[in-house]
Write a protein that holds these residues in place. Structure first.
Motif, PDB file in Angstrom:
ATOM      1  N   ALA A 103      -8.478  -0.372  -0.542  1.00 14.04           N
ATOM      2  CA  ALA A 103      -8.039   0.629   0.437  1.00 14.04           C
ATOM      3  C   ALA A 103      -9.267   1.141   1.172  1.00 14.04           C
ATOM      4  CB  ALA A 103      -7.315   1.772  -0.255  1.00 14.04           C
ATOM      5  N   GLU A 104      -9.146   1.213   2.471  1.00 10.80           N
ATOM      6  CA  GLU A 104     -10.228   1.740   3.295  1.00 10.80           C
ATOM      7  C   GLU A 104      -9.727   2.990   4.006  1.00 10.80           C
ATOM      8  OE1 GLU A 104     -11.664  -1.285   5.926  1.00 10.80           O
ATOM      9  OE2 GLU A 104     -11.850  -2.740   4.305  1.00 10.80           O
ATOM     10  N   ALA A 105     -10.632   3.912   4.234  1.00 11.83           N
ATOM     11  CA  ALA A 105     -10.260   5.181   4.866  1.00 11.83           C
ATOM     12  C   ALA A 105      -9.613   4.965   6.229  1.00 11.83           C
ATOM     13  CB  ALA A 105     -11.487   6.081   4.997  1.00 11.83           C
ATOM     14  N   ASN A 106     -10.124   4.014   7.025  1.00  8.10           N
ATOM     15  CA  ASN A 106      -9.569   3.812   8.364  1.00  8.10           C
ATOM     16  C   ASN A 106      -8.153   3.247   8.333  1.00  8.10           C
ATOM     17  OD1 ASN A 106     -10.311   1.260   7.533  1.00  8.10           O
ATOM     18  ND2 ASN A 106     -11.345   0.715   9.425  1.00  8.10           N
ATOM     19  N   THR A 107      -7.719   2.728   7.211  1.00  6.24           N
ATOM     20  CA  THR A 107      -6.332   2.283   7.028  1.00  6.24           C
ATOM     21  C   THR A 107      -5.505   3.385   6.395  1.00  6.24           C
ATOM     22  OG1 THR A 107      -7.078   0.006   6.680  1.00  6.24           O
ATOM     23  CG2 THR A 107      -4.866   0.555   5.907  1.00  6.24           C
ATOM     24  N   LEU A 108      -6.111   4.075   5.451  1.00  4.54           N
ATOM     25  CA  LEU A 108      -5.373   5.046   4.652  1.00  4.54           C
ATOM     26  C   LEU A 108      -4.990   6.309   5.419  1.00  4.54           C
ATOM     27  CD1 LEU A 108      -4.295   5.369   1.784  1.00  4.54           C
ATOM     28  CD2 LEU A 108      -6.365   6.657   1.274  1.00  4.54           C
ATOM     29  N   TYR A 109      -5.913   6.867   6.193  1.00  5.51           N
ATOM     30  CA  TYR A 109      -5.608   8.135   6.879  1.00  5.51           C
ATOM     31  C   TYR A 109      -4.441   8.023   7.864  1.00  5.51           C
ATOM     32  CZ  TYR A 109      -9.485  10.432   4.576  1.00  5.51           C
ATOM     33  OH  TYR A 109     -10.326  10.980   3.629  1.00  5.51           O
ATOM     34  N   PRO A 110      -4.378   6.973   8.685  1.00  4.78           N
ATOM     35  CA  PRO A 110      -3.184   6.841   9.540  1.00  4.78           C
ATOM     36  C   PRO A 110      -1.896   6.689   8.719  1.00  4.78           C
ATOM     37  CG  PRO A 110      -4.938   5.422  10.344  1.00  4.78           C
ATOM     38  CD  PRO A 110      -5.387   5.965   9.014  1.00  4.78           C
ATOM     39  N   LEU A 111      -1.993   5.982   7.584  1.00  8.71           N
ATOM     40  CA  LEU A 111      -0.824   5.830   6.721  1.00  8.71           C
ATOM     41  C   LEU A 111      -0.396   7.184   6.157  1.00  8.71           C
ATOM     42  CD1 LEU A 111       1.273   4.190   5.145  1.00  8.71           C
ATOM     43  CD2 LEU A 111      -0.498   3.792   3.413  1.00  8.71           C
ATOM     44  N   TYR A 151      -2.914  15.842  -0.145  1.00  5.39           N
ATOM     45  CA  TYR A 151      -1.589  15.267   0.079  1.00  5.39           C
ATOM     46  C   TYR A 151      -0.865  15.153  -1.253  1.00  5.39           C
ATOM     47  CZ  TYR A 151      -3.399  13.849   4.622  1.00  5.39           C
ATOM     48  OH  TYR A 151      -3.950  13.847   5.875  1.00  5.39           O
ATOM     49  N   GLN A 152       0.455  15.306  -1.198  1.00  2.00           N
ATOM     50  CA  GLN A 152       1.286  15.146  -2.381  1.00  2.00           C
ATOM     51  C   GLN A 152       2.667  14.679  -1.929  1.00  2.00           C
ATOM     52  OE1 GLN A 152       1.620  18.645  -4.833  1.00  2.00           O
ATOM     53  NE2 GLN A 152       2.589  17.526  -6.501  1.00  2.00           N
ATOM     54  N   THR A 153       3.312  13.861  -2.761  1.00  5.25           N
ATOM     55  CA  THR A 153       4.652  13.405  -2.404  1.00  5.25           C
ATOM     56  C   THR A 153       5.632  14.563  -2.460  1.00  5.25           C
ATOM     57  OG1 THR A 153       5.008  12.692  -4.685  1.00  5.25           O
ATOM     58  CG2 THR A 153       4.432  10.974  -3.112  1.00  5.25           C
ATOM     59  N   THR A 154       6.582  14.525  -1.557  1.00  2.21           N
ATOM     60  CA  THR A 154       7.690  15.474  -1.566  1.00  2.21           C
ATOM     61  C   THR A 154       8.751  14.939  -2.527  1.00  2.21           C
ATOM     62  OG1 THR A 154       8.786  14.303   0.224  1.00  2.21           O
ATOM     63  CG2 THR A 154       7.292  16.110   0.856  1.00  2.21           C
ATOM     64  N   LEU A 177       0.814  -1.214   0.000  1.00  4.87           N
ATOM     65  CA  LEU A 177       0.000   0.000   0.000  1.00  4.87           C
ATOM     66  C   LEU A 177       0.852   1.270   0.000  1.00  4.87           C
ATOM     67  CD1 LEU A 177      -2.875   1.037  -0.103  1.00  4.87           C
ATOM     68  CD2 LEU A 177      -2.923   0.964   2.407  1.00  4.87           C
ATOM     69  N   VAL A 178       1.968   1.260   0.705  1.00  5.14           N
ATOM     70  CA  VAL A 178       2.841   2.447   0.744  1.00  5.14           C
ATOM     71  C   VAL A 178       3.304   2.797  -0.660  1.00  5.14           C
ATOM     72  CG1 VAL A 178       5.080   3.342   1.507  1.00  5.14           C
ATOM     73  CG2 VAL A 178       3.605   2.139   3.119  1.00  5.14           C
ATOM     74  N   LEU A 179       3.764   1.805  -1.403  1.00  8.18           N
ATOM     75  CA  LEU A 179       4.227   2.046  -2.764  1.00  8.18           C
ATOM     76  C   LEU A 179       3.097   2.592  -3.633  1.00  8.18           C
ATOM     77  CD1 LEU A 179       6.376   1.881  -4.974  1.00  8.18           C
ATOM     78  CD2 LEU A 179       5.783  -0.533  -5.261  1.00  8.18           C
ATOM     79  N   CYS A 180       1.921   2.022  -3.498  1.00 10.32           N
ATOM     80  CA  CYS A 180       0.765   2.481  -4.281  1.00 10.32           C
ATOM     81  C   CYS A 180       0.400   3.919  -3.927  1.00 10.32           C
ATOM     82  CB  CYS A 180      -0.434   1.568  -4.045  1.00 10.32           C
ATOM     83  SG  CYS A 180      -0.181  -0.106  -4.670  1.00 10.32           S
ATOM     84  N   VAL A 181       0.383   4.239  -2.649  1.00 12.50           N
ATOM     85  CA  VAL A 181       0.029   5.595  -2.215  1.00 12.50           C
ATOM     86  C   VAL A 181       1.049   6.607  -2.741  1.00 12.50           C
ATOM     87  CG1 VAL A 181      -0.101   7.101  -0.183  1.00 12.50           C
ATOM     88  CG2 VAL A 181      -1.339   4.930  -0.211  1.00 12.50           C
ATOM     89  N   GLY A 187      -7.866  12.573   0.736  1.00 12.18           N
ATOM     90  CA  GLY A 187      -7.938  11.183   1.162  1.00 12.18           C
ATOM     91  C   GLY A 187      -9.028  10.363   0.513  1.00 12.18           C
ATOM     92  N   TYR A 188     -10.248  10.877   0.491  1.00 13.78           N
ATOM     93  CA  TYR A 188     -11.362  10.109  -0.061  1.00 13.78           C
ATOM     94  C   TYR A 188     -11.160   9.863  -1.549  1.00 13.78           C
ATOM     95  CZ  TYR A 188     -16.121   8.670  -1.172  1.00 13.78           C
ATOM     96  OH  TYR A 188     -17.213   7.964  -1.609  1.00 13.78           O
ATOM     97  N   ASN A 189     -10.631  10.859  -2.253  1.00 12.40           N
ATOM     98  CA  ASN A 189     -10.326  10.705  -3.673  1.00 12.40           C
ATOM     99  C   ASN A 189      -9.270   9.616  -3.872  1.00 12.40           C
ATOM    100  OD1 ASN A 189     -10.187  11.164  -6.438  1.00 12.40           O
ATOM    101  ND2 ASN A 189      -9.071  13.066  -6.250  1.00 12.40           N
ATOM    102  N   LEU A 190      -8.266   9.586  -3.018  1.00 12.68           N
ATOM    103  CA  LEU A 190      -7.217   8.574  -3.097  1.00 12.68           C
ATOM    104  C   LEU A 190      -7.794   7.174  -2.858  1.00 12.68           C
ATOM    105  CD1 LEU A 190      -4.253   7.784  -3.430  1.00 12.68           C
ATOM    106  CD2 LEU A 190      -3.926   8.324  -1.006  1.00 12.68           C
ATOM    107  N   VAL A 191      -8.666   7.042  -1.864  1.00 11.43           N
ATOM    108  CA  VAL A 191      -9.321   5.744  -1.598  1.00 11.43           C
ATOM    109  C   VAL A 191     -10.029   5.265  -2.860  1.00 11.43           C
ATOM    110  CG1 VAL A 191     -11.205   4.620  -0.342  1.00 11.43           C
ATOM    111  CG2 VAL A 191      -9.581   6.043   0.899  1.00 11.43           C
ATOM    112  N   ASN A 192     -10.816   6.145  -3.471  1.00 15.17           N
ATOM    113  CA  ASN A 192     -11.559   5.781  -4.684  1.00 15.17           C
ATOM    114  C   ASN A 192     -10.626   5.432  -5.836  1.00 15.17           C
ATOM    115  OD1 ASN A 192     -14.077   6.051  -3.522  1.00 15.17           O
ATOM    116  ND2 ASN A 192     -14.280   8.189  -4.125  1.00 15.17           N
TER     117      ASN A 192
END
Length: 113
Positions: free
Chosen positions: A47-55, A80-83, A19-23, A33-38
């Protein structure tokens, strides 16, 4: 132990590890966040919101992501965006992923002979 329970647990472990690589790969453009989940779900990555937001918070604390609030829409959203560091880590993780997939495929090809 029941086969379905064991398999479900192992699939969850595998999913968490990827999931980290995918995110990181998806956040080269800003997303909330919700857009990323979708987006992940549409691409077959459960991907579920309760997993994704802490990540997302963890990756931000590791300086792999940065966030900003956009308040000009109907409701405020945190994007959110990658640095640059996150992009570099993503590139290196992808190299490890490719090598691992290649090695695993080789193992299974040898096994089927």
């Amino acid at each position: 132990m029941e086969k379905d329970s064991v398999l479900s647990s192992m699939v969850s472990e595998l999913r968490r590890g990827t999931l980290v690589l995918c995110v990181l790969s998806q956040l080269k453009i800003p997303m909330y966040g919700y857009n990323l989940v979708n987006t992940l779900n549409e691409k077959g990555i459960a991907a579920e919101a309760n997993t994704l937001y802490p990540l997302l918070r963890r990756l931000e604390s590791q300086e792999l992501l940065e966030s900003s609030w956009q308040t000009d829409g109907p409701k405020p959203r945190k994007y959110y965006q990658t640095t640059e560091f996150g992009n570099e880590i993503c590139r290196q993780l992808k190299q490890h992923w490719d090598k691992t997939v290649s090695s695993i495929n080789q193992i299974f090809e040898e096994e089927s002979k």
